[in-house]
Design a protein around this motif. Structure first.
Motif, PDB file in Angstrom:
ATOM      1  N   GLU A   1      -4.945  38.550  35.617  1.00 34.84           N
ATOM      2  CA  GLU A   1      -4.084  38.874  34.479  1.00 34.84           C
ATOM      3  C   GLU A   1      -3.830  40.375  34.392  1.00 34.84           C
ATOM      4  OE1 GLU A   1      -6.213  37.020  31.336  1.00 34.84           O
ATOM      5  OE2 GLU A   1      -5.798  35.022  32.159  1.00 34.84           O
TER       6      GLU A   1
ATOM      7  N   HIS B   1       5.093  33.890  36.425  1.00 30.21           N
ATOM      8  CA  HIS B   1       3.734  33.442  36.152  1.00 30.21           C
ATOM      9  C   HIS B   1       3.009  33.109  37.440  1.00 30.21           C
ATOM     10  CE1 HIS B   1       0.344  32.119  34.020  1.00 30.21           C
ATOM     11  NE2 HIS B   1       0.453  30.854  34.404  1.00 30.21           N
TER      12      HIS B   1
ATOM     13  N   GLU C   1     -10.562  35.290  35.828  1.00 28.21           N
ATOM     14  CA  GLU C   1      -9.106  35.273  35.695  1.00 28.21           C
ATOM     15  C   GLU C   1      -8.559  36.583  35.144  1.00 28.21           C
ATOM     16  OE1 GLU C   1      -7.844  31.771  33.609  1.00 28.21           O
ATOM     17  OE2 GLU C   1      -8.427  30.471  35.283  1.00 28.21           O
TER      18      GLU C   1
END
Lengths: 205, 205, 205, 205
Positions: free
Chosen positions: B139, B151, B135
């Motif tokens: 990010e 987001h 992840e």
DNA sequence: GTTTAAGCGAGACGGTACGTCTTGTCTTGGC
DNA sequence: GCCAAGACAAGACGTACCGTCTCGCTTAAAC
């Protein structure tokens, strides 16, 4: 396959037990999973002598291949509810619902495909057939102007749309997410609209 | 490793054989595949009595779980070569290269994960850990402005980017396509740019 | 041979395969021994379908009986080199030489005779025939004055002379002793000279 | 053999089932004959798992060898009723009576001895032991002046005396003749008196 | 001259036994 | 108490035969 040309099995005669055995193999797979499948169990359930099973299917792998192949012979057609997005969503929903019972036949077949080279090939055939049948969805969309007129790689689009489902269900073994079918379909359609699956001339060289 | 999460093993004393056994399990899996794994084989190779294996790992499933868990403990980090697109491509390339030898450990672990509920959960843990580690790629991209400031669902993006790879290699058992890693990465990035992985308020209802 | 005594076979038509099969049964017995004999092997070697064997010889026992019976039909005659002592010695030598190769047909036939009541009877017939043929040796000796003029029990004399040979070779499975044929013959002749095989009136009461 | 040095069997542990299995092997042999003996039948009767039989006796041949060997361990002694003639007659009578039931253990053991090289050797050991035990009969006779003071070949005398019995019963499978035991014994004694079993110096070279 | 029955090739079928391989439990004995 | 060693029960596996059966083809004799 009842197909007499079948090069998979060794002799598979006309005896009525062939179908009976196949049914029981599926039943055992669904009930006990791949590892719980035994020639003994199948033979007993199908009321056939164990030796018969070996004669006709050679070994446990033969049973698996037969069932995997048979799975590709049912007269399934992809959903056709209108737009590509909806069709892909419906397709994904079908995928999601099929292995909802644990252990399911679908998962057992997956496990079975790891048994040997031959079962792996049978599984590959099954997937190939499945994707071939689904390509019509994409072709329809191209024809109806739903997609760019340039040639679209149907197979890639389909994989993009459905792989996340298989990934979650078969590999990650996560609980089904009711929103995933729609989301994955939309993602693929968005990517397609952005030209992700367009086939360029130079690439096909 | 006396993994504190490990509810499998009854005792795993200080004997130096723990690591030795694990190595041999991996070797057997890689050499003979999942079905070729036997406690006898492992014990013999590790020069440990077979009873020892049962004492410490309970049964064959225990060995598998242990090895699957151990696979998640190596200090792997996702590639960081710059842009999201490149990172995802590199990630996919790693995936593609790992199971290139057949039978490989990676494929054997997949097969093993079908062995039981417990091995399935171990496999799920492994995937969860892997995605968690990855992840950071997303990010970073969001942070660097590579993606919309809203987001983004990192997990979904990662699955979209990598699922086609796993699909081809593990499920379809197709020959690796050297262009696929890049393509799948690009598709995911295109979809992301089109807002496919944006989390909307109303969706969480 | 369409042996008229043969109650075994259901039909044994004119096909030329009868002799062919018999030859192959003997070959199999000699090569693989009694336990190695299979209808399949015989049929294959004789280039006859397995079903044919069952049709004509009923079962494995039928093949054995047939071959045992056929062994009694060859036109064998006991040696006739002069004196009783020499004749018996020559006879013993023949016995000793026949099963010298292991596994031999002679030993295989012995083993086969234990297969069933019917094969045992065939074997008994074979022995009876053999002794009947050999009695001429004793009768000649009596006629030539080589033995007491009183009536001598030829069968007993022959058994006394040859039993030690069979005992050593078939039952004890000892290595052949080159001096045994002569010794056993001499022993029997000595006993005969001492009146051991004379038939007394009172004994027949 | 319970003998732990036994080189025949592979491990044969202290478990109480060893004797149980042996008893059942004998029972099966006596009831169904050599060909009717199956590991399955024995295991079932002895209430032992079939695999156990294979572990301890290796295969069907192992069972046979074991039983043949065990037959040599019973504490049998030849009859001792006085004179050589009477002793040999009594011996023959024992032989004649033992296999009177068909199928009998004795005949089954004979058949079994044809099974393989190893069973044949076991049978040979059994005979060797039996003759060794019987030699005392001849030695006593020589000692008591019943025979020529010159050295007599005990083994040959015994074979001459008993071979006709075995011949009739085992090979010819004839019905027992109640006068044969006495006759064969007398024949041997007559031959012995005539010097048939005298060992000459030059022969022993 | 057909036709019809036997001879015969072919092979499915049901069944028994074999011997092997694993698995997992349990006991024994040495350190 | 660790653990090496191995007996033990259980059961699946795949193979090899056995003997029965039913198809069909062909060929010689009967009509």
């Amino acid at each position: 396959m009842t197909n007499p040309l079948d090069t998979t099995s060794d002799h598979r005669p006309g005896g009525g037990y062939t179908a009976r055995v196949r049914v029981q193999v599926r039943a055992e797979l669904a009930e006990r999973g791949y590892e719980g499948l035994t020639t003994e169990g199948v033979a007993t359930r199908a009321e056939v002598h164990r030796a018969m099973v070996y004669r006709c299917w050679r070994d446990a792998g033969g049973l698996l291949i037969d069932v995997i192949d048979a799975a590709g012979e049912i007269d399934w057609q992809p959903p056709n509810t209108g737009l590509l997005r909806g069709n892909l969503t419906a397709l994904n929903q079908e995928i999601q619902e099929s292995p909802v019972v644990r252990p399911s036949l679908a998962v057992a077949l997956m496990a079975a495909s790891f048994h040997s080279e031959r079962t792996a090939r049978a599984q590959t055939r099954l997937w190939a057939d499945w994707y071939a049948r689904c390509e019509i969805l994409v072709e329809r969309a191209v024809g109806c102007g739903g997609l760019d007129a340039r040639h679209t790689d149907a197979r890639s689009l389909l994989i993009a749309a459905t792989a996340p489902l298989h990934h979650q269900l078969v590999l990650l073994r996560a609980d089904p997410d009711p929103r995933l079918p729609k989301r994955a379909a939309e993602t693929a359609v968005l990517a397609a609209a952005a030209g992700a699956f367009t086939v360029h001339r130079e690439e096909s060289v």
